[in-house]
Design a protein around this motif. Structure first.
Motif, mmCIF file in Angstrom:
data_model
loop_
_atom_site.group_PDB
_atom_site.id
_atom_site.type_symbol
_atom_site.label_atom_id
_atom_site.label_comp_id
_atom_site.label_asym_id
_atom_site.label_seq_id
_atom_site.Cartn_x
_atom_site.Cartn_y
_atom_site.Cartn_z
ATOM 1 N N PRO A 474 0.810 -1.230 0.000
ATOM 2 C CA PRO A 474 0.000 0.000 0.000
ATOM 3 C C PRO A 474 0.837 1.271 0.000
ATOM 4 O O PRO A 474 0.495 2.249 -0.681
ATOM 5 C CB PRO A 474 -0.822 -0.134 1.292
ATOM 6 N N GLN A 497 -7.352 -5.248 -7.234
ATOM 7 C CA GLN A 497 -7.019 -4.511 -6.016
ATOM 8 C C GLN A 497 -5.968 -3.440 -6.287
ATOM 9 O O GLN A 497 -6.068 -2.323 -5.783
ATOM 10 C CB GLN A 497 -6.518 -5.474 -4.940
ATOM 11 N N SER A 501 -6.169 0.818 -6.134
ATOM 12 C CA SER A 501 -5.431 1.370 -4.995
ATOM 13 C C SER A 501 -4.328 2.336 -5.370
ATOM 14 O O SER A 501 -3.562 2.745 -4.499
ATOM 15 C CB SER A 501 -4.814 0.207 -4.185
#
Length: 718
Positions: A474, A497, A501
């Motif tokens: 992240p 994902q 993100s």
């Protein structure tokens, strides 16, 4: 999250003798002070399994004082008068509680073990007992005899008879320190301290900012960790467990603090999963005290890439050749680490498709080295003049190739991808950050070390960074000012994902739903060869066939049955669309969806009316990856090749040809279904962008006065 512990703790290595388990009071009892029967039952079942598997299990238990306190409170309550109940309550004596509770606690252990056809033995000890060397020898002898009889020794501090001040530094002062002392006395192979939390946290576990520490490194964590309240029931709590763990670990005994509330945590520990917090005398060698942050890693990769770009084409070529040599020189070491990953994956029960991606077959390293040498022999891609114009007299404009900058590649399962990606990054002059799957942790680590060790000092090892934990991703995805491109190689979930993100451009494909359409004009022998190869050459590959489409006329002439029979004989599981599953003679169950990537010896089969129906089906249900037509009719083939909207479209050839190496790219970082930038197998060219270079001799715009623009194309002449 499941990670393998360091090799020293794998159950296939040194844990072959004694394992000591300490069960804390908060595990043995519930929040109301009563015994936690469910947890104790699960504990005994796990110890039974270990005992059956040949491990020698010793149990150190707390809980006698807490259990006795409950019983004495009840006795006091029923024997109290009204006036007694109105008086302030005095805390019950701990020694009396221990005397009452010990009996019930051991009776419960005996009952639970008996139900599992296991025998237990009680040993009560005090601090003073251990001051006598003869007692220690006798205790060791007794425990060893019990273990020889497959009996589980259950030890507890005799709180009812001990005389030592519990706050003093005696030989031991609670059950945590008793467990550590026993581990050293008996030379145990492992000590497991079971608590009511997952392990040691950087702060109180209730604090959302606290993080679980997987490997305790004294130099790093001693000053960082803050402890909350002590145990709600016992004397120790996490402070006592850490102190005991450090004491035992300093003597060379691995220690794990883990939750005793998990139904299978003990088994997970022995299977090598990363459970709880590990204490080991060599932990500082595994976990560096200072860790490079995500931004620092990306910035370092960019700086190194600029130094790489400054080298000559010949120098960059030599780096690739050195990497190829280094891989071959370290083949045995790489194979050893890969074998360890494969063994761990088998133990963890991973599926066959992942295992196929993970394992290095014989000759794999040589094959990877060969592909790097092929890449090295290609024309240097950096600084190529793609277009050259004279835009005005003496003013020449060049469009040249240059590296993108810093790449972040997230890939799953396949450790060979690391080599391909790293070599492409070096060839294209890009900095690189790599994050591989946890199942290939050892393979990725050793290959990263081998490759970066081959990089010259003037470039720097930080050109290629290895991201080791998922938690770092992240932070990396937020670095849109430092990282220029993200390429995910893995599941649909992973790709989705990542796309959701980050602001960084993402290149890749989510699915590999590849089709083979067999036309009525097809040569059936050729069709069978192509279909079998497309499905079975490597079923887990993203370019493997997942759906077989056949012309309706092949139902009547027996062509469909031939294909189905051939697939079944090869062990392929078939699932039919509505038209195929309706044919009872084929005996193929229906599928729930056409948008299915099996990644295994399985595929969907459906009937279509003609090539146009096949094209419509593929454009609707496919993933725009790789699709093939088998046909002798050239008009049919041309219609398919022109109208199927996929990154790669093939005629009379297996979908497995869609590959960077087979396409002559040397290697690939992945296959892209994007319509911007690179599409299909992404090799060196897909990792480059362009730079405009304008060469003049003092010209100015000045409102375009007096400038005669010629825009003469000089590309061919150059």
């Amino acid at each position: 999250m499941e990670y393998l512990l360091p090799e020293e703790l794998s159950c296939s290595h040194t844990i072959t003798k004694d394992i000591i388990f300490l069960v804390g009071t908060a595990v043995v009892t519930r929040s109301d002070g009563r015994l936690a029967l469910g947890r104790l039952g699960s504990l005994c079942e796990q110890l039974k399994e270990l005992n059956t598997d040949g491990y020698e299990v010793i149990l150190v238990t707390s809980g006698a004082v807490s259990a006795g306190r409950q019983r004495l409170r009840f006795r006091k309550l029923i024997n109290s008068s009204l006036s007694d109940l109105q008086k302030p309550q005095v805390e019950l004596d701990g020694k009396a509680c221990a005397a009452v509770g010990q009996n019930g606690l051991m009776a419960l252990y005996d009952t639970l073990f008996s139900q599992l056809d296991l025998t237990s033995a009680q040993l009560l000890v005090t601090d003073n007992d251990f001051r006598d060397p003869n007692f220690r020898l006798q205790l060791t002898d007794t425990v060893n005899q019990l273990l020889d009889f497959k009996v589980v020794p259950v030890l507890n501090e005799n709180d009812a008879g001990c005389t030592v001040n519990k706050d003093s530094s005696g030989v031991f002062w609670d059950n945590d320190s008793l467990a550590a002392l026993l581990a050293m006395e008996l030379k145990a192979d492992l000590l497991v301290l079971l608590s009511d939390v997952e392990g040691l946290y950087s702060g109180p576990p209730s604090d959302p900012k606290s993080k679980l520490i997987h490997t305790y490194v004294k130099e790093k964590h001693q000053a960082e960790v803050t402890f909350g309240d002590k145990s709600r029931m016992g004397r120790g709590g996490m402070t006592a467990k850490v102190k005991a763990a450090l004491h035992a670990a300093s003597s060379g005994i691995p220690v794990i603090i883990a939750s005793g509330k998990g139904t299978d945590n003990i088994i997970k520990v022995l299977k090598g999963y990363r459970v709880g917090t590990l204490f080991h005398m060599d932990a500082h060698l595994w976990a560096p005290v200072k860790k490079t942050g995500a931004r620092e890693m990306a910035v370092a990769a960019r700086e190194c890439s600029r130094r790489l770009q400054a080298l000559s084409a010949q120098e960059r070529k030599k780096i690739l050749l050195d990497i190829a040599d280094a891989l071959e020189d370290n083949e045995e070491l790489i194979k050893t680490e890969n074998d360890a990953d494969v063994a761990a994956a088998e133990l963890a029960g991973y599926n066959k498709s992942l295992m196929a991606r993970l394992a290095f077959k014989p000759g794999k390293i040589s094959s990877l080295a060969k592909s790097i040498r092929v890449l090295a022999d290609m024309e240097d891609p950096i600084g190529r003049i793609l277009k050259k114009n004279e835009i005005a007299d003496g003013l020449v404009l060049e469009k040249t190739s240059c590296p993108l900058g810093v790449l972040l590649i997230v890939f799953e399962s396949r450790p060979d991808a690391l080599v391909q990606i790293a070599s492409l990054a070096v060839r294209s002059g890009n900095g690189l950050l790599l994050k591989g799957g946890k199942e290939a942790k050892r393979s990725n680590a050793i290959m990263h070390k081998v490759i970066t060790s081959a990089l010259p000092d003037r470039v720097g090892e930080k050109l290629i960074g290895l991201v080791t934990t998922r938690e770092e991703i992240p932070d990396l995805l937020k670095l849109d000012t430092v990282i220029d491109l993200v390429i995910p190689r893995g599941s649909n979930k992973l790709v989705s994902q990542i796309k959701e993100s980050t602001k960084i451009p993402v290149l890749g494909h989510a699915d590999g739903i590849c089709h083979v359409y067999v036309d009525k004009s097809a040569d059936m022998d050729m069709a069978k060869r192509i279909v079998i190869d497309a499905k079975l050459d490597y079923p887990a590959a993203c370019n493997a066939m997942e759906t077989l489409l056949v012309h309706k006329d092949l139902v009547q002439n027996g062509g469909l049955k031939e294909l189905v029979t051939e697939l079944k004989l090869e062990g392929v599981d078939l699932f039919g669309g509505p038209r195929v599953s309706a044919l009872q003679e084929l005996d193929i169950p229906g599928t729930q969806t056409f948008h299915k990537e099996y990644s295994s010896p399985a595929c969907t089969v459906e009937i279509v009316d003609d090539v146009q129906a096949a094209i419509e089906h593929i454009n609707q249900h496919g993933s725009a990856h790789t699709d093939c037509v088998v046909a002798e009719d050239q008009k049919v083939a041309e219609a398919f090749l022109q109208q199927v909207d996929s990154a790669a479209v093939l005629h009379n050839a297996s979908t497995r040809f869609c590959d960077g190496a087979r396409f002559g790219l040397g290697a690939e970082v992945g296959i892209s279904t994007s319509r911007i930038h690179a599409r299909g197998p992404v090799g060196v060219e897909g990792l480059l962008t362009t730079k405009w270079i304008l060469k003049g001799n003092g010209q100015i715009v000045d409102g375009d006065k007096g400038v005669l623009y010629s825009h003469k194309d000089l590309t061919v002449a150059s």
